[in-house]
Structures are given as structure tokens and as C-alpha cells.
Design a protein around this motif. Sequence first.
Motif, PDB file in Angstrom:
ATOM      1  N   GLY A 373      22.879 -23.426 -18.239  1.00 32.55           N
ATOM      2  CA  GLY A 373      21.562 -24.036 -18.361  1.00 32.55           C
ATOM      3  C   GLY A 373      20.475 -23.186 -17.739  1.00 32.55           C
ATOM      4  O   GLY A 373      19.358 -23.095 -18.268  1.00 32.55           O
ATOM      5  N   LEU A 374      20.787 -22.550 -16.610  1.00 26.53           N
ATOM      6  CA  LEU A 374      19.805 -21.704 -15.937  1.00 26.53           C
ATOM      7  C   LEU A 374      19.420 -20.523 -16.820  1.00 26.53           C
ATOM      8  O   LEU A 374      18.232 -20.190 -16.964  1.00 26.53           O
ATOM      9  CB  LEU A 374      20.371 -21.217 -14.603  1.00 26.53           C
ATOM     10  N   ALA A 375      20.420 -19.889 -17.430  1.00 34.21           N
ATOM     11  CA  ALA A 375      20.142 -18.754 -18.310  1.00 34.21           C
ATOM     12  C   ALA A 375      19.330 -19.192 -19.525  1.00 34.21           C
ATOM     13  O   ALA A 375      18.349 -18.536 -19.912  1.00 34.21           O
ATOM     14  CB  ALA A 375      21.457 -18.109 -18.750  1.00 34.21           C
ATOM     15  N   ALA A 376      19.732 -20.319 -20.133  1.00 36.71           N
ATOM     16  CA  ALA A 376      19.033 -20.790 -21.331  1.00 36.71           C
ATOM     17  C   ALA A 376      17.583 -21.128 -21.029  1.00 36.71           C
ATOM     18  O   ALA A 376      16.664 -20.712 -21.752  1.00 36.71           O
ATOM     19  CB  ALA A 376      19.758 -22.006 -21.901  1.00 36.71           C
ATOM     20  N   ALA A 377      17.349 -21.880 -19.955  1.00 33.40           N
ATOM     21  CA  ALA A 377      15.989 -22.302 -19.629  1.00 33.40           C
ATOM     22  C   ALA A 377      15.135 -21.128 -19.161  1.00 33.40           C
ATOM     23  O   ALA A 377      13.952 -21.031 -19.511  1.00 33.40           O
ATOM     24  CB  ALA A 377      16.024 -23.389 -18.558  1.00 33.40           C
ATOM     25  N   ALA A 378      15.731 -20.229 -18.372  1.00 36.31           N
ATOM     26  CA  ALA A 378      14.973 -19.088 -17.853  1.00 36.31           C
ATOM     27  C   ALA A 378      14.538 -18.149 -18.975  1.00 36.31           C
ATOM     28  O   ALA A 378      13.513 -17.466 -18.864  1.00 36.31           O
ATOM     29  CB  ALA A 378      15.811 -18.327 -16.833  1.00 36.31           C
ATOM     30  N   ILE A 379      15.297 -18.111 -20.063  1.00 37.33           N
ATOM     31  CA  ILE A 379      14.908 -17.288 -21.215  1.00 37.33           C
ATOM     32  C   ILE A 379      13.964 -18.058 -22.129  1.00 37.33           C
ATOM     33  O   ILE A 379      12.970 -17.522 -22.625  1.00 37.33           O
ATOM     34  CB  ILE A 379      16.159 -16.831 -21.996  1.00 37.33           C
ATOM     35  N   ALA A 380      14.260 -19.345 -22.355  1.00 38.61           N
ATOM     36  CA  ALA A 380      13.491 -20.130 -23.322  1.00 38.61           C
ATOM     37  C   ALA A 380      12.044 -20.330 -22.888  1.00 38.61           C
ATOM     38  O   ALA A 380      11.121 -20.181 -23.702  1.00 38.61           O
ATOM     39  CB  ALA A 380      14.163 -21.483 -23.545  1.00 38.61           C
ATOM     40  N   VAL A 381      11.817 -20.677 -21.624  1.00 42.45           N
ATOM     41  CA  VAL A 381      10.457 -21.027 -21.191  1.00 42.45           C
ATOM     42  C   VAL A 381       9.477 -19.868 -21.394  1.00 42.45           C
ATOM     43  O   VAL A 381       8.455 -20.027 -22.074  1.00 42.45           O
ATOM     44  CB  VAL A 381      10.459 -21.531 -19.736  1.00 42.45           C
ATOM     45  N   PRO A 382       9.730 -18.674 -20.853  1.00 42.14           N
ATOM     46  CA  PRO A 382       8.749 -17.596 -21.083  1.00 42.14           C
ATOM     47  C   PRO A 382       8.718 -17.107 -22.524  1.00 42.14           C
ATOM     48  O   PRO A 382       7.651 -16.754 -23.040  1.00 42.14           O
ATOM     49  CB  PRO A 382       9.212 -16.493 -20.122  1.00 42.14           C
ATOM     50  N   SER A 383       9.879 -17.090 -23.195  1.00 43.56           N
ATOM     51  CA  SER A 383       9.922 -16.574 -24.566  1.00 43.56           C
ATOM     52  C   SER A 383       9.162 -17.478 -25.528  1.00 43.56           C
ATOM     53  O   SER A 383       8.335 -17.014 -26.323  1.00 43.56           O
ATOM     54  CB  SER A 383      11.375 -16.432 -25.031  1.00 43.56           C
ATOM     55  N   VAL A 384       9.440 -18.778 -25.467  1.00 41.49           N
ATOM     56  CA  VAL A 384       8.774 -19.711 -26.375  1.00 41.49           C
ATOM     57  C   VAL A 384       7.288 -19.797 -26.054  1.00 41.49           C
ATOM     58  O   VAL A 384       6.445 -19.826 -26.957  1.00 41.49           O
ATOM     59  CB  VAL A 384       9.440 -21.098 -26.301  1.00 41.49           C
ATOM     60  N   THR A 385       6.948 -19.818 -24.766  1.00 43.46           N
ATOM     61  CA  THR A 385       5.538 -19.887 -24.379  1.00 43.46           C
ATOM     62  C   THR A 385       4.775 -18.662 -24.879  1.00 43.46           C
ATOM     63  O   THR A 385       3.652 -18.775 -25.388  1.00 43.46           O
ATOM     64  CB  THR A 385       5.407 -20.005 -22.852  1.00 43.46           C
ATOM     65  N   ALA A 386       5.385 -17.487 -24.749  1.00 46.04           N
ATOM     66  CA  ALA A 386       4.736 -16.265 -25.237  1.00 46.04           C
ATOM     67  C   ALA A 386       4.543 -16.319 -26.749  1.00 46.04           C
ATOM     68  O   ALA A 386       3.494 -15.906 -27.269  1.00 46.04           O
ATOM     69  CB  ALA A 386       5.575 -15.046 -24.849  1.00 46.04           C
ATOM     70  N   LEU A 387       5.533 -16.831 -27.471  1.00 51.78           N
ATOM     71  CA  LEU A 387       5.415 -16.938 -28.923  1.00 51.78           C
ATOM     72  C   LEU A 387       4.332 -17.941 -29.307  1.00 51.78           C
ATOM     73  O   LEU A 387       3.578 -17.722 -30.271  1.00 51.78           O
ATOM     74  CB  LEU A 387       6.756 -17.342 -29.528  1.00 51.78           C
ATOM     75  N   GLU A 388       4.233 -19.039 -28.563  1.00 55.38           N
ATOM     76  CA  GLU A 388       3.185 -20.029 -28.841  1.00 55.38           C
ATOM     77  C   GLU A 388       1.801 -19.413 -28.659  1.00 55.38           C
ATOM     78  O   GLU A 388       0.900 -19.632 -29.475  1.00 55.38           O
ATOM     79  CB  GLU A 388       3.371 -21.242 -27.933  1.00 55.38           C
ATOM     80  N   HIS A 389       1.631 -18.633 -27.597  1.00 54.42           N
ATOM     81  CA  HIS A 389       0.350 -17.951 -27.400  1.00 54.42           C
ATOM     82  C   HIS A 389       0.084 -16.973 -28.543  1.00 54.42           C
ATOM     83  O   HIS A 389      -1.040 -16.879 -29.049  1.00 54.42           O
ATOM     84  CB  HIS A 389       0.354 -17.207 -26.065  1.00 54.42           C
ATOM     85  N   HIS A 390       1.111 -16.245 -28.948  1.00 55.96           N
ATOM     86  CA  HIS A 390       0.958 -15.270 -30.032  1.00 55.96           C
ATOM     87  C   HIS A 390       0.564 -15.951 -31.339  1.00 55.96           C
ATOM     88  O   HIS A 390      -0.201 -15.392 -32.137  1.00 55.96           O
ATOM     89  CB  HIS A 390       2.267 -14.501 -30.217  1.00 55.96           C
ATOM     90  N   LYS A 391       1.066 -17.163 -31.548  1.00 52.69           N
ATOM     91  CA  LYS A 391       0.763 -17.911 -32.764  1.00 52.69           C
ATOM     92  C   LYS A 391      -0.589 -18.622 -32.696  1.00 52.69           C
ATOM     93  O   LYS A 391      -0.996 -19.296 -33.641  1.00 52.69           O
ATOM     94  CB  LYS A 391       1.861 -18.949 -33.020  1.00 52.69           C
ATOM     95  N   GLY A 392      -1.278 -18.483 -31.573  1.00 51.67           N
ATOM     96  CA  GLY A 392      -2.583 -19.121 -31.441  1.00 51.67           C
ATOM     97  C   GLY A 392      -2.530 -20.552 -30.977  1.00 51.67           C
ATOM     98  O   GLY A 392      -3.526 -21.272 -31.075  1.00 51.67           O
ATOM     99  N   LEU A 393      -1.379 -21.002 -30.469  1.00 54.86           N
ATOM    100  CA  LEU A 393      -1.243 -22.374 -29.980  1.00 54.86           C
ATOM    101  C   LEU A 393      -1.642 -22.438 -28.511  1.00 54.86           C
ATOM    102  O   LEU A 393      -1.333 -21.530 -27.736  1.00 54.86           O
ATOM    103  CB  LEU A 393       0.201 -22.856 -30.145  1.00 54.86           C
ATOM    104  N   TYR A 394      -2.320 -23.516 -28.142  1.00 53.40           N
ATOM    105  CA  TYR A 394      -2.695 -23.677 -26.739  1.00 53.40           C
ATOM    106  C   TYR A 394      -1.550 -24.335 -25.976  1.00 53.40           C
ATOM    107  O   TYR A 394      -0.954 -25.307 -26.445  1.00 53.40           O
ATOM    108  CB  TYR A 394      -3.960 -24.530 -26.596  1.00 53.40           C
ATOM    109  N   VAL A 395      -1.238 -23.811 -24.794  1.00 53.77           N
ATOM    110  CA  VAL A 395      -0.174 -24.352 -23.951  1.00 53.77           C
ATOM    111  C   VAL A 395      -0.807 -24.927 -22.691  1.00 53.77           C
ATOM    112  O   VAL A 395      -1.518 -24.223 -21.967  1.00 53.77           O
ATOM    113  CB  VAL A 395       0.859 -23.272 -23.579  1.00 53.77           C
ATOM    114  N   PHE A 396      -0.548 -26.194 -22.432  1.00 56.98           N
ATOM    115  CA  PHE A 396      -1.122 -26.856 -21.267  1.00 56.98           C
ATOM    116  C   PHE A 396      -0.614 -26.222 -19.974  1.00 56.98           C
ATOM    117  O   PHE A 396       0.529 -25.776 -19.885  1.00 56.98           O
ATOM    118  CB  PHE A 396      -0.784 -28.347 -21.276  1.00 56.98           C
TER     119      PHE A 396
END
Length: 525
Positions: A373-396
Motif C-alpha cells: 500500500g505504501l508503494a502504491a500510494a506513494a507513486i499514485a499521489v504525485p503521479s496522478v496529481t501531476a497528470l491532472e495538472h498537465h491536463k488542466g484540471l485544478y487540484v484542491f
Amino acid sequence: MATAPHDGFAQLVHAEWTKLRTVRGWLVGLLAAVVLTIGIGLLGPLGSQISCVHVDGGGCSAQSPPKGPDGREVVDDKTIVYRFLSGDGSITARLTDFDGEYAPTGDVQAGTVHGLQPWSKAGILIKDGIKPGSPYAAVLATGSHGVRMQYDYVHDLPGLAGPVSAATPRWLRLVRTGDVITGLNSADGAMWTAIGTVRLANLPHDLVIGVFAASPQYEVIKSSFGGTRSNGGPTTATGTFDRIALTGQTSGDWTVPPTYTGSGPDGQPLRPQGGDGPKAPTGAVQHGSDGFVITGSGNIAPMAVSEGSGKTVESALAGTFAGLIAVIVVAALTMTAEYRRGLIRTSLAASPRRGRLLAAKATVLGGASFVTGLAAAAIAVPSVTALEHHKGLYVFHASAGAQIRIVVGTAALLAVAAVLALAVGTIVRRGAAAVAAVIVVIVLPYILAVASVLPAGAAQWLTRLTPAAAFAVQQTVTSWPQVTAVYTPTNGYYPLSPWTGLAVLCLYAAVAYALAHRLLLRRDA
């Protein structure tokens, strides 16, 4: 030299770890948990795109809402008339009437009715300029919650109760001394009661000081099978102020931003601050009896997620439920497979202390699932957030501490769920039954709660009483008593605090483990 007994706990843990890492299917299952958690999280932004074009023809991203002093997104939209205060000073005003209008159907063209919203506001404030999101302190009357002192958007202190009318006016006062602001209220202008004293760090020498009105959107929240929906429309609030008195060194004429119109206490037109000329007003300011009649819409408050078009940080972990299923399967089968193949007799012969054997399995599975779980979450949070920013989505916004908590909390969620699945597998001795039982008590309630299937009340109870409460550990948003919004698991709001929610899952796991331990000691292999 004395040697450790054959069934010493450290040796049992090593033996169970050897079993886990040498069974290819179990390792594949844990790897699948990582891939599913990350992959499903990435699907959201991959399927989304903000489509807009700047006037120069270039692309653009989601518009960022203003942020308050602590970095949280806020709403700062009001009708204000102000002057400038240099150094220490105060503002006092009497509010003699407070009324509003709203459209019950959500369509202003269909007609409006008189009435205030519970958190409609009219009052006085001291603010670090007029830039949205800047620090402030205000004393204000509300539609249904009496007088309040609010500051820096997220803080709210109660004052005098009751509505405002000509027979029951409210006197409001703010006093600045350096960085310290004191809010007071009075029913008669003679006997004053302090509401609160707050420190607004690093206030500049020159501040805005004035009176304002605001009224948030009319909300009708409907809850039924099929989910919870919010409908509403624009509202206005009108406050009548008089007896306005300023102390200290003030400067400038009474001023309004360029989107407002009106006249000041001297009957002269109010001077727009900046702008090239008259604009369609979003509020109105009119000369009253030695004061103002101010009509405003909007709010000055923290922003709820349902108010903004954006993603939350925990949306990066939308795939946790799928990763959790993979972990549940692995954890349950590590015990039920031994029963099915008759290997449990060999394990118990090698370690007659059955309780130690179960504890060793729980330690290995819990530890392996935590790392997964630590590996999955530690990779998912920055990766998905970066992709959301790249796609023009606002992240709270989420603080660094909150992001660390959701990563570690997700790991703990998988670890405790693995122990629960192991215990259930020990109790029922059947792999399919154990897996199904744990999925039904953890994953199914979570899906029903967040998928807009159940009414809000049912969704809240599911995420309060079942092991699915543990998903609260991923929450980064805050529900605000002073903001009307749809606070449901669908929007990321859980009824329990993060660690309390995880504790509910721990309680279920502890009870199941105790029962499994008892049955393992009493039953034949």
C-alpha cells in the motif's frame, strides 16, 4: 550456546515470509494491488480535459480559486464599501435592517421571494487590501446564526443570538491594535461584549476598513436512492447601516470596486476603485441615513469541494478499492490454501503453538500489505496529481502533512484489511467464502457510499459503522459548519475523522483475529 526453540516467533515469521515470497501467485497478487491502485487512479485524468482558449489563441488550464492565508481555497465575493486605515484604529456601525431575496426555483426570471439564507452576511471588516483571499477579520450578522466574528475565512466565533430588525438592531465594532483585532457586539450601543480577540500575522500598516454584504447561493439538498443532489440559485442580502464611526488615521473617500454603484453618506457618488467606467453591478450601495444600504451576493468563507470545479488529492487513490481486493484475496488464501491442501497439519506439527503460527502469518501479511500500500500510494499521489495538472484540471490544496497521512493511512488500511482477511479465512476455512465475506464488509459499503447510489444518511451510516469507515483516512477536505454544501462520501467527506475511521477497521480486525485464534486452538486441523 543456547539455541532458539524450533517454533520461536522470529523463525516462524521467517518461515511464513519464505512461503509468501516463494508462491508466485501471492507475489503476483501483491504486485497487482500496486498496479491496480495506480492504474485506476490514472484513468480519471487520462479521460478528462479542460477545453478553453485564451484570447491570444493559446490553451489554458482550469481557473484557480483564490486562496486564504493558510493556502486553502476560499470564496471571497461580496459587496463592500471601504476606506483605508493607517495603523491602529476602529470601525463601529449599527445594522438596523437585514433582508434578502432568492429564487426558489433557481431561476430569477421565474420570480423571487423575500428571505435570507442561513449564512447571508452583513457587517464590518478590516482587511489586508481588496485582493480576494487576503487576511481579514469581520463582525457580521447572519440570516439564522446571529452575530458572528469570522476571520481568515475558516474561523467562526458566536456573538449575540437573534435576528436583526428595527426593534432589535445590532451594533458591531472592530478594533485594531497592531496585528491584534478585537471584535465586539452590542444590542444598544452602550453595553459592549467582546466576541473574540485574534492575531492576524504580518498585517501591513495600511488596511482596508469598511462595511459589506454577501449572500451565498440558495441550496436545496435532496437525498434519495440514486444519490444526493444540490439545486439552487443566486441570492441577495441587503443590510442597512448607520451610525458608522471610524477612529484612527483614515484616508480616501468611501470607495467601492468598479462592479458596484451607489452613493456615500455625503450624498456624493461613490468613486469606483480603478476601471474605465460604469459596469454592470454585481451589488448595490446606496446612501442611507448617515450610512449605507448595501446589497450583495456571494460569500466570504472557505470553499467546499462541491462549490468548485476541481479534484481532491485523494482522488489519486480512487483505485484503492481494487488494490484492496487483490490484497484480500492473497491474505485469505495464505490460510485457506493450507487447509485445502492439507498443509496446515505440517505447519502445526512444525509449530505446536498455534497462536504463534497465526501471529506470524498476521505479521508477515500485515507487513507485506503495508509495504504494498505504501508503494502504491506513494507513486499514485504525485503521479496522478501531476497528470491532472498537465491536463488542466485544478487540484484542491492539501498540506504536506495531509498528503503524508493519506499515503501512510492507505498502507495501514491495506495492512489491517489483510489481517482481517487472514482471520476470516482461518474462521471459515474456505477461500471463496472468506474473500467474499471481507469484500462485502469493506469494499461493497465503500462503493455504495461513494457511487451516488444511496441517500446521504445511509451513505454516512455505512461509512461510520462498517469497516469501510477506514477510507476516511484518505480524506483531505474539511466540512465547514458555516458553509452549506453537500458533505457526503461522494464528494470526499466522511462522518468520522481519518484515524477514527481507521480505528473502526482495526476493531473489526481485532474481533475477527480473536475469534480465529480461539477456533484455531480448539478445532482439529
